[in-house]
Write a protein that holds these residues in place. Structure first.
Motif, mmCIF file in Angstrom:
data_model
loop_
_atom_site.group_PDB
_atom_site.id
_atom_site.type_symbol
_atom_site.label_atom_id
_atom_site.label_comp_id
_atom_site.label_asym_id
_atom_site.label_seq_id
_atom_site.Cartn_x
_atom_site.Cartn_y
_atom_site.Cartn_z
ATOM 1 N N GLU A 28 3.803 0.399 2.460
ATOM 2 C CA GLU A 28 3.561 -0.617 3.759
ATOM 3 C C GLU A 28 3.474 -1.890 2.901
ATOM 4 O O GLU A 28 2.637 -2.050 2.070
ATOM 5 N N LYS B 173 0.751 -1.194 -0.003
ATOM 6 C CA LYS B 173 -0.146 -0.003 0.074
ATOM 7 C C LYS B 173 0.960 1.268 -0.013
ATOM 8 O O LYS B 173 1.785 1.277 0.678
ATOM 9 N N GLU C 221 -3.427 0.566 -3.139
ATOM 10 C CA GLU C 221 -2.851 -0.863 -3.024
ATOM 11 C C GLU C 221 -2.699 -1.550 -4.259
ATOM 12 O O GLU C 221 -3.678 -1.173 -5.357
ATOM 13 N N LEU D 132 2.165 -5.668 2.434
ATOM 14 C CA LEU D 132 0.809 -6.379 2.931
ATOM 15 C C LEU D 132 0.710 -7.858 2.741
ATOM 16 O O LEU D 132 1.962 -8.342 2.338
ATOM 17 N N THR D 133 -0.484 -8.463 2.662
ATOM 18 C CA THR D 133 -0.246 -9.965 2.879
ATOM 19 C C THR D 133 0.239 -10.554 1.653
ATOM 20 O O THR D 133 0.929 -11.649 1.962
#
Length: 140
Positions: free
Chosen positions: A110, A24, A34, A112-113
């Motif tokens: 950031e 993101k 994202e 993310l998964t």
């Protein structure tokens, strides 16, 4: 049996890593975006950056799937091409983006998964290669 289990786990992790959001990006603390490998490739292809979109799709999706299939079906002809090196291009691009994000005051990134599933897929691939080499040494 363990080899097939590792390959299946690697494939599932790869699919999740390619489909789920990787990162993101927050720009100027206002805009947030994202993206996943699939969404990034699709966006680049439809916004007149076809070559870059195809390269990201090729190295982020096709080569890793091809690498997994060659190990699953024991196609030894392709082992001399070292396909595992090509599947790391997406990780390199993400690390470069994170580095730029840490230097910039205009945007933050950031993870993310999707990134963690992609990383898990790469790690499982290397574990499977090491496991196969151990089995081959025991057979000799």
């Amino acid at each position: 049996m363990i080899r097939i289990f590792l390959i299946i786990c690697e494939f599932i992790s790869l699919v999740l890593g390619v489909y789920l959001p990787l990162a993101k990006i927050d720009e100027f603390w206002i805009f947030s975006t994202e993206f996943s490998i699939l969404s990034l490739s699709k966006k680049l292809i439809f916004e007149d950056e076809q070559i870059l979109g195809i390269i990201i799709f090729l190295f982020g999706v096709i080569f890793p799937i091809f690498k997994i299939l060659t190990r699953l079906f024991n196609i030894g002809v392709f082992e001399r091409f070292n396909l595992h090196r090509f599947s790391m291009v997406d990780i390199f691009l993400l690390s470069f983006l994170i580095f730029i994000g840490k230097l910039s005051t205009f945007f933050e990134i950031e993870l993310l998964t999707g990134f963690y599933f992609l990383l898990l897929s790469v790690c499982l691939g290397y574990i499977q290669i090491v496991f196969s080499n151990i089995i081959l040494r025991k057979e000799k």
